[in-house]
Design a protein around this motif. Sequence first.
Motif, PDB file in Angstrom:
ATOM      1  N   UNK A 151       0.845  -1.190   0.000  1.00  0.00           N
ATOM      2  CA  UNK A 151       0.000   0.000   0.000  1.00  0.00           C
ATOM      3  C   UNK A 151       0.886   1.248   0.000  1.00  0.00           C
ATOM      4  N   UNK A 152       0.965   1.945  -1.139  1.00  0.00           N
ATOM      5  CA  UNK A 152       0.329   1.638  -2.424  1.00  0.00           C
ATOM      6  C   UNK A 152       1.000   0.441  -3.096  1.00  0.00           C
ATOM      7  N   UNK A 153       0.538   0.110  -4.307  1.00  0.00           N
ATOM      8  CA  UNK A 153       1.072  -1.091  -4.956  1.00  0.00           C
ATOM      9  C   UNK A 153       2.321  -0.808  -5.785  1.00  0.00           C
ATOM     10  N   UNK A 154       2.928   0.345  -5.578  1.00  0.00           N
ATOM     11  CA  UNK A 154       4.232   0.661  -6.154  1.00  0.00           C
ATOM     12  C   UNK A 154       5.151   1.092  -5.018  1.00  0.00           C
ATOM     13  N   UNK A 155       6.459   1.038  -5.248  1.00  0.00           N
ATOM     14  CA  UNK A 155       7.400   1.410  -4.195  1.00  0.00           C
ATOM     15  C   UNK A 155       7.226   2.888  -3.844  1.00  0.00           C
ATOM     16  N   UNK A 156       7.439   3.199  -2.582  1.00  0.00           N
ATOM     17  CA  UNK A 156       7.251   4.578  -2.108  1.00  0.00           C
ATOM     18  C   UNK A 156       8.570   5.338  -2.084  1.00  0.00           C
ATOM     19  N   UNK A 157       9.686   4.642  -2.186  1.00  0.00           N
ATOM     20  CA  UNK A 157      10.997   5.286  -2.257  1.00  0.00           C
ATOM     21  C   UNK A 157      11.985   4.279  -2.826  1.00  0.00           C
ATOM     22  N   UNK A 158      12.969   4.771  -3.551  1.00  0.00           N
ATOM     23  CA  UNK A 158      13.952   3.861  -4.129  1.00  0.00           C
ATOM     24  C   UNK A 158      15.204   4.623  -4.517  1.00  0.00           C
ATOM     25  N   UNK A 159      16.273   3.878  -4.687  1.00  0.00           N
ATOM     26  CA  UNK A 159      17.518   4.427  -5.214  1.00  0.00           C
ATOM     27  C   UNK A 159      18.268   3.311  -5.910  1.00  0.00           C
ATOM     28  N   UNK A 160      18.754   3.590  -7.114  1.00  0.00           N
ATOM     29  CA  UNK A 160      19.552   2.604  -7.849  1.00  0.00           C
ATOM     30  C   UNK A 160      21.041   2.897  -7.750  1.00  0.00           C
ATOM     31  N   UNK A 161      21.398   3.940  -6.997  1.00  0.00           N
ATOM     32  CA  UNK A 161      22.810   4.313  -6.855  1.00  0.00           C
ATOM     33  C   UNK A 161      23.060   4.782  -5.426  1.00  0.00           C
ATOM     34  N   UNK A 162      23.002   3.847  -4.512  1.00  0.00           N
ATOM     35  CA  UNK A 162      23.108   4.153  -3.086  1.00  0.00           C
ATOM     36  C   UNK A 162      24.531   3.914  -2.569  1.00  0.00           C
ATOM     37  N   UNK A 163      25.504   3.902  -3.476  1.00  0.00           N
ATOM     38  CA  UNK A 163      26.880   3.647  -3.065  1.00  0.00           C
ATOM     39  C   UNK A 163      27.400   4.836  -2.264  1.00  0.00           C
ATOM     40  N   UNK A 164      27.874   4.550  -1.045  1.00  0.00           N
ATOM     41  CA  UNK A 164      28.466   5.575  -0.169  1.00  0.00           C
ATOM     42  C   UNK A 164      27.565   6.799  -0.033  1.00  0.00           C
ATOM     43  N   UNK A 165      26.275   6.540   0.079  1.00  0.00           N
ATOM     44  CA  UNK A 165      25.306   7.619   0.241  1.00  0.00           C
ATOM     45  C   UNK A 165      24.127   7.086   1.041  1.00  0.00           C
ATOM     46  N   UNK A 166      23.069   7.878   1.166  1.00  0.00           N
ATOM     47  CA  UNK A 166      21.941   7.465   1.983  1.00  0.00           C
ATOM     48  C   UNK A 166      20.621   7.834   1.330  1.00  0.00           C
ATOM     49  N   UNK A 167      19.587   7.101   1.731  1.00  0.00           N
ATOM     50  CA  UNK A 167      18.215   7.349   1.308  1.00  0.00           C
ATOM     51  C   UNK A 167      17.393   7.585   2.562  1.00  0.00           C
ATOM     52  N   UNK A 168      16.723   8.725   2.643  1.00  0.00           N
ATOM     53  CA  UNK A 168      15.878   9.053   3.795  1.00  0.00           C
ATOM     54  C   UNK A 168      14.430   9.110   3.347  1.00  0.00           C
TER      55      UNK A 168
END
Length: 518
Positions: free
Chosen positions: A326-343
């Motif tokens: 819920x929802x039926x798609x991702x709510x956050x993503x990253x394809x380049x998370x090398x030495x970094x962060x996703x908040x």
Amino acid sequence: MIQTACSWTLTGCIISTFNAHNPTDIVAGNQHWGHATSRDLYHWENQPIAIFPGAEGEGIFSGSAVIDVNNTSGFFPNQTDGVVAIYTLNTMEEETQEIAYSIDGGYTFTKYANNPVLSVNSTQFRDPKVIWYPATEKWIMVIAYSQDFVIGFYTSPNLKDWTHASNFTRHGLLGLQYECPNLVQIPMVANISVEDPLDPSNLVSSDMFLLQLSINPGAPLGGSISESFPGTFNGTHFTPVDLATRINDFGKDNYAGQFFYNIPATSPQVSIAWASNWQYSQVVPTGELEGFRSAMSVPRYNVLANTSRADYTLVSLPFDLSPIYSPNTSVASSSSLENSSLLYDYSSTIPSGALTFNMTITSIPAANVTGTANFTFMSSVTGESIRGGFYLGGDTPFFINRGYIRGFDNPFFTDKVSTNNLINADTQTFRLQVIIDRDILEVFLDNGLRSATTTFFPEGMLDTLIISSANLNPGVQVSADVWGLESTWGSNGTSLGNSTMKMGQQVRRDHLGHLYSR
């Protein structure tokens, strides 16, 4: 309120769970068999109590339920879907095994007039798990002689008359006592390294069985834990493949898991466990109006896999989560998370407070590996957090830390757990899946080769997720996807009840405007 799992029966498209239930309090005691039903293992509907004690001082303890398709019991002359429950009747004088039968799919039961069906004059003889063994056309019971550290094997043609066949004695961690044994035929995977190891084309039919038992107390981290033994079974005797002790879950809150009955032996076997520990299960916080104190883990698929370091490893992965995206798609993503962060701030976007995320790290070098991958769930209001992370170098440890949560303090509530997880030499890849609800975290490492269940009790709602990596070797690639999970609490506020699943139990606190009473 759930205290321990009793049995799980798959009947057509209606799934039943029977659980140890105290209708008068939110601690163990006054044991009845509660009942809940589901169509997807996530949305549960509470049903009336299934089996009651017959007299003062009796308790309906753990057991199992089967579908007597061939009417071997004689209880069902006009149907092929009759349900027979096999349970321990506990009294001060003795623990005996009784049966009860249901002609309406497990909603109501009639106790067998000639109970008990099995007695050995012991106060420590309990938790019968029964399966059908087609090769001999007999029912098989595994049962714990708890403080003798023995699992007994019995056979029966009709669920009424039982003959002792063999014993499985003093294997694995002993602790104070054995409890809640399980026996299930289980498939193997051809290649655990593929992206989807449970793809039907990767499953291999086998004659392997898994014998699982639980100990309490005596776990390495204290309290209760489950362990399993892969092996072969010939209808009377179980032979383990080796003398190794395999602990099912490296967290502290996964106990007495039970396998659903009636799943084909060629399919991944499905289990669910009690997400708590007997060291503190009776005193963990709960809301004043909750009506329960415990919950279950997410249901899990289970198979065996041969790895480069260990044969017949138990692989556990979450049961299909798609019904509750819920929802039926991702709510956050990253394809380049090398030495970094996703908040990701989910305070206003995920009403249930439940999330799952996947992290994949690829192109890990074969030598001189450095770097870490970490996650943190935190409360923007109280500053509390639960954290986890993986060190790609050294002996590749993975940890979970619930020590920054302040809602429960107990000397046995171990705040940190860890395991090691070697990098897959075939793929040089590490995969992580994490599921969190308001007070339970579950992690699955490298396609389920390691898993952990951890409860936590915050003063404030967790509402922020941080996924990060640091100090990685050049060329290493990291990606992550986050999915919201819906509440599985019933719209009328009463669904689930004593059989609540994780994604549902905390939503009621939302509706009442509080988290926990302390």
